[in-house]
Design an enzyme around this catalytic site. Sequence first.
Site, PDB file in Angstrom:
ATOM      1  N   THR A 117      -2.673  -8.885 -18.126  1.00 40.46           N
ATOM      2  CA  THR A 117      -2.986  -8.797 -19.298  1.00 40.46           C
ATOM      3  C   THR A 117      -0.967  -9.230 -19.488  1.00 40.46           C
ATOM      4  O   THR A 117      -0.272  -8.539 -18.786  1.00 40.46           O
ATOM      5  CB  THR A 117      -3.046  -7.771 -19.980  1.00 40.46           C
ATOM      6  N   ASP A 118      -0.653  -9.898 -20.046  1.00 43.24           N
ATOM      7  CA  ASP A 118       0.304  -9.763 -21.069  1.00 43.24           C
ATOM      8  C   ASP A 118       1.474  -8.308 -21.051  1.00 43.24           C
ATOM      9  O   ASP A 118       2.290  -7.825 -21.644  1.00 43.24           O
ATOM     10  CB  ASP A 118       1.351 -10.924 -21.524  1.00 43.24           C
ATOM     11  N   GLU A 119       0.577  -7.653 -21.783  1.00 44.44           N
ATOM     12  CA  GLU A 119       0.588  -6.030 -22.239  1.00 44.44           C
ATOM     13  C   GLU A 119       1.365  -5.422 -20.986  1.00 44.44           C
ATOM     14  O   GLU A 119       1.729  -4.294 -21.283  1.00 44.44           O
ATOM     15  CB  GLU A 119      -0.523  -5.546 -23.014  1.00 44.44           C
ATOM     16  N   TYR A 142      -4.699   1.656 -22.049  1.00 48.36           N
ATOM     17  CA  TYR A 142      -4.556   0.175 -21.845  1.00 48.36           C
ATOM     18  C   TYR A 142      -3.617  -0.653 -20.804  1.00 48.36           C
ATOM     19  O   TYR A 142      -4.565  -0.794 -19.559  1.00 48.36           O
ATOM     20  CB  TYR A 142      -5.705  -0.818 -22.563  1.00 48.36           C
ATOM     21  N   LYS A 146      -4.155  -1.798 -16.561  1.00 51.18           N
ATOM     22  CA  LYS A 146      -4.482  -2.661 -16.012  1.00 51.18           C
ATOM     23  C   LYS A 146      -3.145  -2.967 -14.902  1.00 51.18           C
ATOM     24  O   LYS A 146      -2.958  -3.378 -14.263  1.00 51.18           O
ATOM     25  CB  LYS A 146      -4.027  -3.803 -17.350  1.00 51.18           C
TER      26      LYS A 146
END
Length: 339
Positions: A117-119, A142, A146
Site C-alpha cells: 500500500t501507499d500507506e 495497519y 504492511k
Amino acid sequence: MTGGCGFIGSHVVRSLLAAGWDVTNLDRLTYASNPANLAGVGPSAPYRFVEGDVCDASLVGGLVEGMDLVLNFAAETHVDRSLLDPGVFVRTDVEGVVCLLEAVRRNPGAALVHMSTDEVFGSLVPPLEAAEDTPFNPSSPYSASKAAAELQVRAYTTAYGFPATVIRCCNVYGSHQHLEKFIPLFTTRAFAGLPLPLYGDGQQEREWLYVDDFVAALHLIVATLPATPGVHAVHVGSGERLPNRVVAERICALAERPTSLIAPVGDRPGHDRRYALDSSGLRSRGWAPAVPFDEGIARTVHWYAANAAVWGGAATGEFAAYLERQYGARLAVRGTPPA
Ligand code: TYD
C-alpha cells in the site's frame, strides 16, 4: 492466491479466470470476505476454493507446492479497525506473509507477488510523491503491519536469493468493497439518509484508482515478472488526488442526497493528510488508468444502488457493533444518533 473473497481479490479472481488461468483461492472468510463477491464462480476447475488461514504453515506449504505464481491479497486492511484492535493486523499481515515466504523459498518455481500500500510511506507534503525507494514512515498499526510485511519480503529475498514483487497501490474503489471503507460507507449511508461521518476538516487527500484499472496493472505486472533475485517494488497510482470532502460531495450528488448529510466528526488518530505515488515506472511499461474518477465513482454509486443483495443492505451483527464502536460517540457528540 490468497484473499480472493475480498474486494480487490474477488476482482482479481474473476479477471484471472477470464484470462484462462487456473486459480486456487485460499481465504479465511473473515468479516471482510464476502462469498457473494464470487457468486457464479466455480466450484470446480479451473477454480478451487480452500477455506483456510494464510498463517497455517502446513496448509500454505502444501498449496504452494507446484504453483507458478502466488498472489497475496489476504490482509486486514482497515485503518480504523487497526486502531481498535491491532493484534490481528500483525498476525494476518505480517505472520501471514512470513508463512507464504517460507513456502515460496521451499518452492523455487513459485513467484511471489505481494500486495502492499501507499500507506507505508505515511503522509507526504505536496508536491512530494513516493518513489519506489522512499523510506517507510507508517502512522497506523495497519500501515506499520504492511511495512513490516514488506521488510520480511525484502529480508527473505536477500537471504535466500529469490525474486519477489511488491505492489504498492493507492486507494482502490469500485464494486464489491466492504462497507466499512470511505466510499461504500458514505454511499450506502447517503442512500439511507444517514449522516456521513467526515473525519476532521475533510481536507485529507487520497489518490483514487478504479478497481478495473488496478486489475489491468496486475495483469501487466504478472506478465512481466523480473527474474533477478531481490524485491521489486511497483507503484500503481492514478494521480487523481482528491480531498475527502470533495469525494463526499460527489457521492451526495450521485446519490441525489443533500450535502447537509456530511457530518464533520472527531478525527482519526494519526490521520495521514496526503498520499501520493510516483507510478512513472509502471506507466513507462505501458500501463495507464483508463477510468477517470468522475466515471468510476458514478459506476460505483450505481452498483451499490442496484446490488444491496450482494453488499447486504442495512448494517446488522458484527458490522452494526463496529459502527457503534467507531462512530457512536463521534456522532452522538454532534447530537446525531448512530446508524
Ligand atoms: P479509508 O477508506 O478508511 O481508506 P484509508 O484510510 O486506508 O485511506 O478512508 C479514506 C479516507 O476517508 C481517509 O482519509 C479517512 C476518511 N474517512 C472519513 O472521513 N470518514 C470515515 O468514516 C472513513 C471510513 C474514512
